[in-house]
Scaffold this motif. Structure first.
Motif, PDB file in Angstrom:
ATOM      1  N   PRO A   1     -38.784  -3.074 -35.833  1.00  0.00           N
ATOM      2  CA  PRO A   1     -38.280  -1.766 -35.388  1.00  0.00           C
ATOM      3  C   PRO A   1     -38.930  -1.243 -34.118  1.00  0.00           C
ATOM      4  O   PRO A   1     -38.409  -0.308 -33.501  1.00  0.00           O
ATOM      5  CB  PRO A   1     -38.576  -0.852 -36.586  1.00  0.00           C
ATOM      6  CG  PRO A   1     -39.630  -1.554 -37.370  1.00  0.00           C
ATOM      7  CD  PRO A   1     -39.392  -3.009 -37.171  1.00  0.00           C
TER       8      PRO A   1
ATOM      9  N   GLN B   1     -30.376  -9.238 -31.922  1.00  0.00           N
ATOM     10  CA  GLN B   1     -30.058  -8.142 -32.828  1.00  0.00           C
ATOM     11  C   GLN B   1     -30.787  -8.299 -34.156  1.00  0.00           C
ATOM     12  O   GLN B   1     -31.251  -7.321 -34.757  1.00  0.00           O
ATOM     13  CB  GLN B   1     -28.547  -8.073 -33.033  1.00  0.00           C
ATOM     14  CG  GLN B   1     -27.785  -7.708 -31.758  1.00  0.00           C
ATOM     15  CD  GLN B   1     -26.279  -7.882 -31.884  1.00  0.00           C
ATOM     16  OE1 GLN B   1     -25.800  -8.698 -32.678  1.00  0.00           O
ATOM     17  NE2 GLN B   1     -25.527  -7.128 -31.097  1.00  0.00           N
ATOM     18  N   GLN B   2     -30.906  -9.537 -34.617  1.00  0.00           N
ATOM     19  CA  GLN B   2     -31.662  -9.791 -35.852  1.00  0.00           C
ATOM     20  C   GLN B   2     -33.137  -9.464 -35.649  1.00  0.00           C
ATOM     21  O   GLN B   2     -33.792  -8.881 -36.536  1.00  0.00           O
ATOM     22  CB  GLN B   2     -31.498 -11.248 -36.275  1.00  0.00           C
ATOM     23  CG  GLN B   2     -32.165 -11.583 -37.609  1.00  0.00           C
ATOM     24  CD  GLN B   2     -32.092 -13.049 -37.929  1.00  0.00           C
ATOM     25  OE1 GLN B   2     -32.628 -13.876 -37.194  1.00  0.00           O
ATOM     26  NE2 GLN B   2     -31.409 -13.397 -39.010  1.00  0.00           N
ATOM     27  N   GLN B   3     -33.686  -9.813 -34.497  1.00  0.00           N
ATOM     28  CA  GLN B   3     -35.070  -9.479 -34.217  1.00  0.00           C
ATOM     29  C   GLN B   3     -35.297  -7.971 -34.253  1.00  0.00           C
ATOM     30  O   GLN B   3     -36.299  -7.491 -34.800  1.00  0.00           O
ATOM     31  CB  GLN B   3     -35.477 -10.051 -32.853  1.00  0.00           C
ATOM     32  CG  GLN B   3     -35.602 -11.557 -32.830  1.00  0.00           C
ATOM     33  CD  GLN B   3     -35.809 -12.094 -31.429  1.00  0.00           C
ATOM     34  OE1 GLN B   3     -35.734 -11.358 -30.446  1.00  0.00           O
ATOM     35  NE2 GLN B   3     -36.060 -13.391 -31.320  1.00  0.00           N
ATOM     36  N   GLN B   4     -34.381  -7.207 -33.686  1.00  0.00           N
ATOM     37  CA  GLN B   4     -34.511  -5.755 -33.727  1.00  0.00           C
ATOM     38  C   GLN B   4     -34.481  -5.219 -35.161  1.00  0.00           C
ATOM     39  O   GLN B   4     -35.196  -4.276 -35.496  1.00  0.00           O
ATOM     40  CB  GLN B   4     -33.394  -5.100 -32.912  1.00  0.00           C
ATOM     41  CG  GLN B   4     -33.633  -5.064 -31.419  1.00  0.00           C
ATOM     42  CD  GLN B   4     -32.610  -4.223 -30.700  1.00  0.00           C
ATOM     43  OE1 GLN B   4     -31.564  -4.727 -30.308  1.00  0.00           O
ATOM     44  NE2 GLN B   4     -32.901  -2.950 -30.527  1.00  0.00           N
ATOM     45  N   ARG B   5     -33.674  -5.858 -35.993  1.00  0.00           N
ATOM     46  CA  ARG B   5     -33.548  -5.392 -37.366  1.00  0.00           C
ATOM     47  C   ARG B   5     -34.871  -5.500 -38.113  1.00  0.00           C
ATOM     48  O   ARG B   5     -35.230  -4.631 -38.904  1.00  0.00           O
ATOM     49  CB  ARG B   5     -32.458  -6.202 -38.085  1.00  0.00           C
ATOM     50  CG  ARG B   5     -32.071  -5.668 -39.463  1.00  0.00           C
ATOM     51  CD  ARG B   5     -30.940  -6.497 -40.067  1.00  0.00           C
ATOM     52  NE  ARG B   5     -29.835  -6.653 -39.125  1.00  0.00           N
ATOM     53  CZ  ARG B   5     -29.349  -7.824 -38.737  1.00  0.00           C
ATOM     54  NH1 ARG B   5     -29.880  -8.959 -39.185  1.00  0.00           N
ATOM     55  NH2 ARG B   5     -28.341  -7.881 -37.889  1.00  0.00           N
ATOM     56  N   TYR B   6     -35.606  -6.575 -37.858  1.00  0.00           N
ATOM     57  CA  TYR B   6     -36.854  -6.809 -38.576  1.00  0.00           C
ATOM     58  C   TYR B   6     -38.093  -6.432 -37.755  1.00  0.00           C
ATOM     59  O   TYR B   6     -39.212  -6.580 -38.244  1.00  0.00           O
ATOM     60  CB  TYR B   6     -36.936  -8.267 -39.019  1.00  0.00           C
ATOM     61  CG  TYR B   6     -35.875  -8.610 -40.036  1.00  0.00           C
ATOM     62  CD1 TYR B   6     -35.960  -8.126 -41.335  1.00  0.00           C
ATOM     63  CD2 TYR B   6     -34.781  -9.390 -39.692  1.00  0.00           C
ATOM     64  CE1 TYR B   6     -34.979  -8.421 -42.280  1.00  0.00           C
ATOM     65  CE2 TYR B   6     -33.790  -9.695 -40.627  1.00  0.00           C
ATOM     66  CZ  TYR B   6     -33.900  -9.205 -41.912  1.00  0.00           C
ATOM     67  OH  TYR B   6     -32.927  -9.490 -42.845  1.00  0.00           O
TER      68      TYR B   6
ATOM     69  N   GLU C   1     -37.733 -10.597 -42.890  1.00  0.00           N
ATOM     70  CA  GLU C   1     -38.957  -9.798 -42.923  1.00  0.00           C
ATOM     71  C   GLU C   1     -40.196 -10.679 -42.956  1.00  0.00           C
ATOM     72  O   GLU C   1     -41.196 -10.395 -42.313  1.00  0.00           O
ATOM     73  CB  GLU C   1     -38.939  -8.864 -44.137  1.00  0.00           C
ATOM     74  CG  GLU C   1     -37.919  -7.739 -44.007  1.00  0.00           C
ATOM     75  CD  GLU C   1     -38.039  -6.751 -45.145  1.00  0.00           C
ATOM     76  OE1 GLU C   1     -39.138  -6.645 -45.717  1.00  0.00           O
ATOM     77  OE2 GLU C   1     -37.047  -6.096 -45.450  1.00  0.00           O
TER      78      GLU C   1
END
Length: 514
Positions: free
Chosen positions: A458, A451-456, A372
């Motif tokens: 949105p 995928q990690q970028q998408q998680r943080y 984050e």
């Protein structure tokens, strides 16, 4: 009527008979049209036509003496050139690498045309182009594609063969047309045994001759030639046309004086203009080249072709993917430069069209790496939040803003907000980031980093790590984007599929899976 593929492979005997011979002061030995033909920057009444004479393309002068050659050109309404509507003679000047730029006027809006060149007994392949709709027209749709990043050594240009088969009004190519690094004798990962490059290709490009030969290498590719001959292109550069991650007069290497780097940049810009279908007003003067411009497609869309390299402030905090870089927020830092930024903001604020397309190089959406708190890429718009905020604030007042992006070798679909920290707020625009043609090799569908970028982040609606391009259709009220991908590029002949499709409404921006 010939199909697209038939058009590009038509024999030259009939063409020779159809064109009146013209004298040449020194006839080229061998086929001078080894680099194909191209068109670009369509207007309602005209288009730019391009070719370059190079019978031996991997030599500094293309295998020609330093003499000028007359080149005849024709534009016709039909593939057989029975209805020629414009013709003339241009000069392939040695001073400009024997390139030819013909700015054709007097054509009809929204029409397909066919064109070709001739010098002495040699006739070029035929190309197809399309003029823009009339300025006052009300088109129902605009079909275009977004492509970028074609490192010759990373694979085959199969994506371009598929692009040539799409029925497009224009192709936006958003940077990294060539790469500046060394090329091995057999083309790197292509491992093309039929290719025998001179040792000079092992040198990184910096001189005008080396840049000219690098463009020649890329333009000998038959798939790239097919895409150029099938549709008009609107191009801009990113960094590898000069040097990775350069900024204005600053080399990425701290020990290179600005004066020396500007000589390097002048060579790169000169070769870029010589090898692309760009009008003469875009011709560089030393290290400066006015590349940003606007193309209009009736009252449906304006396309702002931007330049995010030539005028930018040097990357903050020494460049890189960093956390806690406060320098990026300093007042006066700019990605576009004051003049280009004012031109763009004024154009958006006074828009008279349904949609505004921002065809540019680097990712505008905030993209956090690793948590984050996250790290941000100082080379992208994240390193220049002031310019981004100004554009998105304007987009909030003007419906129909779509950002088209290259550079990053991945597919992204993103909603753009004035405050990325508040995902509950409605988007004011959308961004389509197209993956590379080859850069990065074969790629993967699911990439853990993405995928990690998408998680943080949105607002990132889709990520993908394969190669290909984005095919789009604008109607009066909706945008549709198809992410077209290939399973591999290190082997030729890959099929194309649509990995994902998104739509967005003009009146209510936001990407939704179709």
């Amino acid at each position: 009527m010939l199909g697209r593929r038939g058009l590009f492979t038509a024999g030259s005997a009939a063409l020779v008979a159809a064109m009146t011979p013209m004298p040449a002061r020194a006839a080229p030995a061998g086929d001078p049209f080894t680099l194909g033909v191209a068109s670009g920057d369509p207007l309602p009444e005209g288009v730019v036509l391009w070719t370059r004479l190079a019978p031996r393309p991997f030599e500094p002068t293309g295998g020609l003496p330093r003499a000028d050659y007359p080149v005849k050109w024709q534009v016709a309404e039909d593939e057989k050139f029975a209805r020629v509507v414009k013709d003339g003679t241009a000069t392939a000047a040695a001073a400009y690498g024997h390139s030819v730029h013909v700015d054709v006027h007097g054509l009809r809006p929204g029409r397909d045309y066919f064109y070709r060149f001739r010098t002495d007994r040699h006739v070029s392949p035929a190309g197809r182009t399309r003029t823009a709709p009339a300025r006052t027209a009300k088109p129902e749709r605009l079909r275009f594609a977004v492509a970028s990043c074609q490192n010759y050594t990373d694979g085959w240009f199969t994506a371009h063969r598929h692009l040539a088969a799409e029925d497009l009004d224009v192709l936006f190519f958003l940077g990294d047309y060539i790469y500046e690094g060394a090329v091995s004798r057999h083309g790197g990962d292509r491992d093309d045994a039929s290719l025998r490059l001179p040792d000079t290709f092992e040198l990184a490009t910096d001189t005008l001759d080396l840049y000219r030969m690098r463009y020649a290498l890329y333009r000998t590719d038959p798939d790239l030639q097919a895409a150029h001959a099938a549709v008009p292109w609107a191009l801009t550069w990113d960094d590898h046309e000069v040097e990775d991650n350069y900024a204005a007069a600053a080399s990425r290497h701290d020990d290179v004086p600005a004066a020396d780097f500007l000589v390097h940049r002048a060579n790169a810009y000169r070769a870029y203009w010589e090898n692309q279908p760009l009008r003469r007003p875009r011709q560089p003067a030393g290290p400066d080249m006015p590349l940003h411009r606007k193309l209009r497609f009736g009252d449906l869309a304006d396309a702002y072709v931007l330049d995010t390299r030539q005028y930018r402030t040097d990357q903050a905090c020494g460049d890189g993917i960093l956390a806690g870089c406060r320098q990026r927020e300093e007042r006066g830092r700019t990605l576009l430069g004051p003049g280009q930024r004012a031109w763009l903001l004024n154009g958006l604020a006074t828009s008279e069209v349904r949609w505004n397309l921002l065809a540019q190089q680097v990712m505008m959406a905030e993209c956090r790496y690793g948590g984050e708190a996250g790290r941000l890429d100082m080379d992208k718009w994240d390193g220049y939040p002031g310019d981004r905020a100004a554009i998105l604030a304007t987009a909030a007042r003007v419906p129909g803003t779509v950002v088209l992006t290259g550079d990053i070798h991945f597919n992204y679909a993103a909603d753009l907000r004035t405050d990325f920290s508040r995902p509950e707020t409605p988007p004011v625009a959308v961004e389509l980031v197209g993956t590379s043609v080859t850069s990065g090799g074969d790629g993967l569908d699911a990439v853990p980093k993405l995928q990690q970028q998408q998680r943080y982040s949105p607002h990132l609606r889709f990520t993908n790590g394969q190669r290909g391009y984005v095919r789009c259709e604008l109607t009066r009220d909706t945008l549709r984007a198809d992410f077209r991908v290939l399973p591999h590029v290190t082997r030729p002949g890959a099929p194309i599929t649509t990995r994902a499709t998104f739509v967005s409404e003009r009146a209510r921006p936001g990407l939704v899976t179709a």
